[in-house]
Write an enzyme that holds these catalytic residues in place. Structure first.
Site, mmCIF file in Angstrom:
data_model
loop_
_atom_site.group_PDB
_atom_site.id
_atom_site.type_symbol
_atom_site.label_atom_id
_atom_site.label_comp_id
_atom_site.label_asym_id
_atom_site.label_seq_id
_atom_site.Cartn_x
_atom_site.Cartn_y
_atom_site.Cartn_z
ATOM 1 N N ARG A 104 -9.985 -8.889 4.209
ATOM 2 C CA ARG A 104 -10.302 -8.540 2.811
ATOM 3 C C ARG A 104 -11.290 -9.574 2.292
ATOM 4 N NH1 ARG A 104 -6.515 -6.625 -2.151
ATOM 5 N NH2 ARG A 104 -6.674 -4.768 -0.851
ATOM 6 N N HIS A 131 -13.185 0.579 0.966
ATOM 7 C CA HIS A 131 -11.736 0.357 1.085
ATOM 8 C C HIS A 131 -11.164 1.501 1.941
ATOM 9 C CE1 HIS A 131 -7.937 -1.321 0.398
ATOM 10 N NE2 HIS A 131 -7.770 -1.136 -0.896
ATOM 11 N N GLN A 134 -7.375 2.419 2.059
ATOM 12 C CA GLN A 134 -6.927 3.119 0.857
ATOM 13 C C GLN A 134 -7.250 4.613 0.966
ATOM 14 O OE1 GLN A 134 -5.347 1.586 -1.971
ATOM 15 N NE2 GLN A 134 -4.850 3.733 -2.218
ATOM 16 N N ASP A 226 -9.182 4.192 -11.155
ATOM 17 C CA ASP A 226 -8.985 2.824 -10.666
ATOM 18 C C ASP A 226 -9.373 1.901 -11.825
ATOM 19 O OD1 ASP A 226 -8.748 0.516 -9.118
ATOM 20 O OD2 ASP A 226 -10.614 0.830 -7.999
ATOM 21 N N CYS A 265 -5.112 3.769 -6.914
ATOM 22 C CA CYS A 265 -4.868 2.891 -5.757
ATOM 23 C C CYS A 265 -3.923 1.756 -6.102
ATOM 24 C CB CYS A 265 -6.194 2.343 -5.237
ATOM 25 S SG CYS A 265 -7.128 1.441 -6.483
ATOM 26 N N ARG A 293 0.088 3.635 2.382
ATOM 27 C CA ARG A 293 -0.780 2.607 2.946
ATOM 28 C C ARG A 293 -0.213 2.153 4.290
ATOM 29 N NH1 ARG A 293 -4.133 -0.449 -0.098
ATOM 30 N NH2 ARG A 293 -4.676 -1.222 1.976
HETATM 31 N N1 CP Z 1 -4.549 -0.859 -3.485
HETATM 32 C C1 CP Z 1 -4.623 -2.068 -2.953
HETATM 33 O O1 CP Z 1 -5.445 -2.365 -2.064
HETATM 34 O O2 CP Z 1 -3.707 -2.938 -3.459
HETATM 35 P P1 CP Z 1 -3.631 -4.494 -3.192
HETATM 36 O O3 CP Z 1 -4.835 -5.119 -3.849
HETATM 37 O O4 CP Z 1 -2.355 -4.939 -3.841
HETATM 38 O O5 CP Z 1 -3.630 -4.763 -1.730
HETATM 39 N N1 NVA Z 2 -11.603 -1.530 -7.107
HETATM 40 C C1 NVA Z 2 -10.490 -2.437 -6.989
HETATM 41 C C2 NVA Z 2 -9.511 -1.959 -5.986
HETATM 42 C C3 NVA Z 2 -8.281 -2.792 -5.856
HETATM 43 C C4 NVA Z 2 -7.336 -2.289 -4.816
HETATM 44 C C5 NVA Z 2 -11.002 -3.810 -6.618
HETATM 45 O O1 NVA Z 2 -11.881 -3.919 -5.747
HETATM 46 O O2 NVA Z 2 -10.523 -4.791 -7.196
#
Ligand code: CP
Ligand code: NVA
Length: 317
Positions: A104, A131, A134, A226, A265, A293
């Site tokens: 990440r 992502h 997701q 989101d 998400c 997930r």
């Molecule tokens: N939706 C998602 O990726 O959640 P987290 O940021 O908690 O991993």
């Molecule tokens: N768009 C959001 C998604 C979090 C799971 C971000 O990147 O923070």
């Protein structure tokens, strides 16, 4: 030629996406899943996080354990990468120990560089641009309600961000119509839209952009939103003003089909992009999405790290 395959965007699964998601659904429902099938036995997966995470971290750790593997969570502050060691060298070193890496990060180029220098599969666990895990869970959740996906119309209301990018790609890949309502200036990445539109031409789905949330929600089977401010954008508070008309509330969802599903998400900023009345309604499937997930990622991990076991599973059980 190496046979490793990475998952940087959902597009990387190509024609395998549907079977990966069906595998995840089957595996989730399989009463024998507890727990003789261990495709990650003796395998170790490193999970690197430069941003916070609840769902991704826990779902990878638990999912890898259920598959018989070992998860090593590596937080940014604890490893040398980005301080005294390059991403490329880190990838080369970790490849000597690990059988897969999840990452990440902020800039998408970081996960691209990691994958280019890794000899084991790399899974993007969220970058600023994509992502894919997701999107896999999201389409799996929609398939649980409607296995053929026929007649689905996914409406996105909000920011043109990382989650939307892989959602539209996944919809295009599976022949699902996707319409996104975004404020002017917050459109999704042009190249991603172009790629989704190309794929959609072959699968027969529609990819539509609008600035009008009501238009997007008309006859929608899924409404998805989101946060308006993603991780890394915390200083862009001025951005919020552009989203005044983009809250998913009871008035907006009244334009959708009666049995529409509300998706997010998570984490949600309640009262900002969605009201409590919508996210807590009977139409909301946000916690199924969160659970999925894990199942979707278990399918992806097995597909990338033990292809033979992935194909043998249906015969075994
Ligand atoms: N939706 C998602 O990726 O959640 P987290 O940021 O908690 O991993
Ligand atoms: N768009 C959001 C998604 C979090 C799971 C971000 O990147 O923070």
């Amino acid at each position: 030629m190496s046979d490793i395959q990475h998952l940087l965007s959902i597009d990387d699964l190509g024609d395998n996406l549907r079977s990966v998601l069906e595998w995840g659904i089957h595996f989730k429902q399989d009463p024998d899943t507890d727990y003789d099938f261990k495709p990650l036995d003796e395998l170790s997966i490193g999970c690197i996080y430069e941003k916070p995470s609840t769902r991704t971290r826990v779902s990878f750790e638990v999912g890898i354990h259920k598959l018989g593997g070992q998860a090593l969570t590596l937080l940014k502050g604890d490893i040398q990468m980005g301080k005294s060691e390059s991403v490329a060298d880190t990838a080369a070193v970790l490849s000597r120990f690990l059988d897969g890496i999840t990452y990440r990060c902020y800039g998408h180029d970081m996960v691209t560089t990691l994958s280019e220098n890794s000899t084991v599969p790399v899974i993007n666990a969220l970058s600023d641009k994509h992502h894919p895990c997701q999107a896999a869970a999201d389409l799996m959740t929609i398939m649980e309600r409607n296995p053929t996906l026929e007649g689905e119309r996914v409406a996105w209301v909000g920011d043109g961000n990382n989650v939307l990018h892989d959602l539209m790609l996944a919809c295009a890949m599976l022949g699902v119509d996707c319409i996104w309502a975004v404020p002017a200036g917050y459109e999704p990445d042009e190249e991603v839209v172009k790629r989704a539109s190309e794929i959609a031409k072959n699968t027969g789905s529609k990819m539509i952009e609008t600035n009008n949330p009501v238009e997007a929600c008309k006859n929608a089977t899924i409404i998805y939103t989101d946060v308006f401010i993603s991780m890394g954008e915390e200083d862009l508070t001025d951005k919020l003003a552009a989203f005044d008309d983009f809250q998913v509330n009871e008035e907006l969802v009244s334009h959708a089909n009666n049995d529409y599903g509300f998706m997010h998400c998570l984490p949600a900023h309640r009262g900002e992009e969605v009201t409590d009345a919508v996210i807590d309604s009977a139409n909301s499937i946000v916690f199924d999405q969160a659970e999925n997930r894990m199942w979707a990622q278990m399918a992806i991990l097995t597909f990338l790290c033990n292809r033979a076991a992935f194909h043998a599973y249906d015969e075994l059980y």
